[in-house]
Design a protein around this motif. Structure first.
Motif, PDB file in Angstrom:
ATOM      1  N   TYR A   9      12.308 -11.719   4.861  1.00 28.67           N
ATOM      2  CA  TYR A   9      11.000 -12.166   4.417  1.00 28.67           C
ATOM      3  C   TYR A   9      10.676 -11.408   3.154  1.00 28.67           C
ATOM      4  N   SER A  10      10.534 -12.127   2.106  1.00 33.66           N
ATOM      5  CA  SER A  10      10.200 -11.507   0.836  1.00 33.66           C
ATOM      6  C   SER A  10       8.683 -11.533   0.681  1.00 33.66           C
ATOM      7  N   GLN A  11       8.104 -10.359   0.621  1.00 28.88           N
ATOM      8  CA  GLN A  11       6.658 -10.287   0.473  1.00 28.88           C
ATOM      9  C   GLN A  11       6.269 -10.563  -0.969  1.00 28.88           C
ATOM     10  N   SER A  12       5.133 -11.198  -1.125  1.00 22.69           N
ATOM     11  CA  SER A  12       4.626 -11.469  -2.464  1.00 22.69           C
ATOM     12  C   SER A  12       4.127 -10.159  -3.075  1.00 22.69           C
ATOM     13  N   ASP A  13       3.944 -10.171  -4.389  1.00 18.58           N
ATOM     14  CA  ASP A  13       3.396  -8.997  -5.066  1.00 18.58           C
ATOM     15  C   ASP A  13       2.036  -8.628  -4.494  1.00 18.58           C
ATOM     16  N   ASP A  14       1.208  -9.632  -4.208  1.00 14.24           N
ATOM     17  CA  ASP A  14      -0.111  -9.362  -3.638  1.00 14.24           C
ATOM     18  C   ASP A  14      -0.003  -8.679  -2.275  1.00 14.24           C
ATOM     19  N   ASP A  15       0.946  -9.145  -1.451  1.00 14.15           N
ATOM     20  CA  ASP A  15       1.157  -8.529  -0.137  1.00 14.15           C
ATOM     21  C   ASP A  15       1.607  -7.078  -0.288  1.00 14.15           C
ATOM     22  N   LEU A  16       2.542  -6.849  -1.205  1.00  9.89           N
ATOM     23  CA  LEU A  16       3.037  -5.490  -1.431  1.00  9.89           C
ATOM     24  C   LEU A  16       1.929  -4.572  -1.929  1.00  9.89           C
ATOM     25  N   LEU A  17       1.134  -5.075  -2.869  1.00  7.38           N
ATOM     26  CA  LEU A  17       0.054  -4.258  -3.413  1.00  7.38           C
ATOM     27  C   LEU A  17      -1.020  -3.969  -2.368  1.00  7.38           C
ATOM     28  N   GLU A  18      -1.311  -4.927  -1.509  1.00  7.28           N
ATOM     29  CA  GLU A  18      -2.291  -4.692  -0.441  1.00  7.28           C
ATOM     30  C   GLU A  18      -1.761  -3.652   0.540  1.00  7.28           C
ATOM     31  N   LEU A  19      -0.479  -3.684   0.817  1.00 11.61           N
ATOM     32  CA  LEU A  19       0.128  -2.696   1.697  1.00 11.61           C
ATOM     33  C   LEU A  19       0.041  -1.294   1.082  1.00 11.61           C
ATOM     34  N   VAL A  20       0.344  -1.183  -0.210  1.00 16.21           N
ATOM     35  CA  VAL A  20       0.229   0.097  -0.915  1.00 16.21           C
ATOM     36  C   VAL A  20      -1.224   0.562  -0.893  1.00 16.21           C
ATOM     37  N   ARG A  21      -2.156  -0.340  -1.200  1.00 22.88           N
ATOM     38  CA  ARG A  21      -3.573   0.008  -1.249  1.00 22.88           C
ATOM     39  C   ARG A  21      -4.066   0.485   0.118  1.00 22.88           C
ATOM     40  N   SER A  22      -3.723  -0.244   1.152  1.00 21.04           N
ATOM     41  CA  SER A  22      -4.153   0.097   2.501  1.00 21.04           C
ATOM     42  C   SER A  22      -3.608   1.462   2.922  1.00 21.04           C
ATOM     43  N   ASN A  23      -2.329   1.691   2.701  1.00 19.73           N
ATOM     44  CA  ASN A  23      -1.723   2.983   3.047  1.00 19.73           C
ATOM     45  C   ASN A  23      -2.347   4.113   2.246  1.00 19.73           C
ATOM     46  N   ALA A  24      -2.574   3.871   0.964  1.00 17.36           N
ATOM     47  CA  ALA A  24      -3.158   4.903   0.110  1.00 17.36           C
ATOM     48  C   ALA A  24      -4.584   5.233   0.551  1.00 17.36           C
ATOM     49  N   ALA A  25      -5.371   4.214   0.874  1.00 24.64           N
ATOM     50  CA  ALA A  25      -6.746   4.453   1.321  1.00 24.64           C
ATOM     51  C   ALA A  25      -6.756   5.309   2.582  1.00 24.64           C
ATOM     52  N   ALA A  63      -7.359   1.889  -5.063  1.00 21.35           N
ATOM     53  CA  ALA A  63      -7.326   0.815  -6.062  1.00 21.35           C
ATOM     54  C   ALA A  63      -6.737   1.333  -7.373  1.00 21.35           C
ATOM     55  N   CYS A  64      -7.049   2.566  -7.717  1.00 17.09           N
ATOM     56  CA  CYS A  64      -6.481   3.171  -8.926  1.00 17.09           C
ATOM     57  C   CYS A  64      -4.962   3.262  -8.827  1.00 17.09           C
ATOM     58  N   LEU A  65      -4.493   3.665  -7.662  1.00 15.48           N
ATOM     59  CA  LEU A  65      -3.053   3.781  -7.451  1.00 15.48           C
ATOM     60  C   LEU A  65      -2.375   2.419  -7.624  1.00 15.48           C
ATOM     61  N   VAL A  66      -2.977   1.387  -7.060  1.00  7.97           N
ATOM     62  CA  VAL A  66      -2.436   0.027  -7.187  1.00  7.97           C
ATOM     63  C   VAL A  66      -2.459  -0.431  -8.646  1.00  7.97           C
ATOM     64  N   ASP A  67      -3.563  -0.170  -9.340  1.00  8.78           N
ATOM     65  CA  ASP A  67      -3.650  -0.548 -10.760  1.00  8.78           C
ATOM     66  C   ASP A  67      -2.589   0.172 -11.585  1.00  8.78           C
ATOM     67  N   ALA A  68      -2.409   1.459 -11.324  1.00 10.38           N
ATOM     68  CA  ALA A  68      -1.409   2.235 -12.057  1.00 10.38           C
ATOM     69  C   ALA A  68      -0.001   1.718 -11.774  1.00 10.38           C
ATOM     70  N   LEU A  69       0.276   1.398 -10.518  1.00 11.23           N
ATOM     71  CA  LEU A  69       1.586   0.875 -10.153  1.00 11.23           C
ATOM     72  C   LEU A  69       1.840  -0.479 -10.814  1.00 11.23           C
ATOM     73  N   THR A  70       0.815  -1.325 -10.825  1.00  9.05           N
ATOM     74  CA  THR A  70       0.932  -2.643 -11.458  1.00  9.05           C
ATOM     75  C   THR A  70       1.180  -2.501 -12.958  1.00  9.05           C
ATOM     76  N   THR A  71       0.423  -1.638 -13.609  1.00  7.46           N
ATOM     77  CA  THR A  71       0.600  -1.413 -15.043  1.00  7.46           C
ATOM     78  C   THR A  71       1.976  -0.842 -15.331  1.00  7.46           C
ATOM     79  N   TYR A  72       2.392   0.110 -14.521  1.00  5.79           N
ATOM     80  CA  TYR A  72       3.714   0.715 -14.691  1.00  5.79           C
ATOM     81  C   TYR A  72       4.807  -0.349 -14.556  1.00  5.79           C
ATOM     82  N   ALA A  73       4.678  -1.211 -13.555  1.00  2.00           N
ATOM     83  CA  ALA A  73       5.670  -2.269 -13.352  1.00  2.00           C
ATOM     84  C   ALA A  73       5.754  -3.190 -14.567  1.00  2.00           C
ATOM     85  N   LYS A  74       4.581  -3.529 -15.113  1.00  2.00           N
ATOM     86  CA  LYS A  74       4.556  -4.420 -16.282  1.00  2.00           C
ATOM     87  C   LYS A  74       5.159  -3.750 -17.508  1.00  2.00           C
TER      88      LYS A  74
END
Length: 122
Positions: A9-25, A63-74
């Motif tokens: 099962y390949s998770q979407s980027d949104d699913d992955l980011l929500e998982l990161v956000r939830s764990n980080a929170a 949310a900051c962690l997710v934003d930073a990860l997204t920016t880094y990926a881009k």
């Protein structure tokens, strides 16, 4: 003979980011008692108000962690799927460095701290 192949099962980027956000929170909430400064904890705020601010701080920090990860990926042209594990942990990949990721993260985290009336430790 029955052949069973594991389904991937390949998770979407949104699913992955929500998982990161939830764990980080959750992680930020667990660390609040020793991460936020003594002045915050001894501020005289009612416990319920303090709890609300801590939740806000944890959510904004995550949310900051997710934003930073997204920016880094881009900026490194690296897919989130390459960096984020199924359990929500992540490792930096691509041509960037941890210092670059930290730059993306730091100013946002400072705003999250300021929102609860605290300053990042120097």
């Amino acid at each position: 003979m029955l052949l069973i192949s594991p389904m991937t099962y390949s998770q979407s980027d949104d699913d992955l980011l929500e998982l990161v956000r939830s764990n980080a929170a959750k992680g930020f909430l667990e660390q609040a008692s020793w991460t936020l400064p003594k002045s915050f904890h001894e501020s005289g705020l009612a416990p319920s108000d303090k709890d609300k601010l801590i939740e806000q701080w944890a959510d904004q920090s995550a949310a900051c962690l997710v934003d930073a990860l997204t920016t880094y990926a881009k900026t490194t042209d690296t897919s989130l799927a390459e960096m984020v594990s199924d359990d929500g942990s992540f490792g930096l990949k691509g041509d960037g460095s941890f210092a670059e990721f930290d730059v993306f993260l730091e100013s946002c985290i400072e705003r999250a701290w300021a929102a609860v009336g605290a300053r990042l430790p120097q």
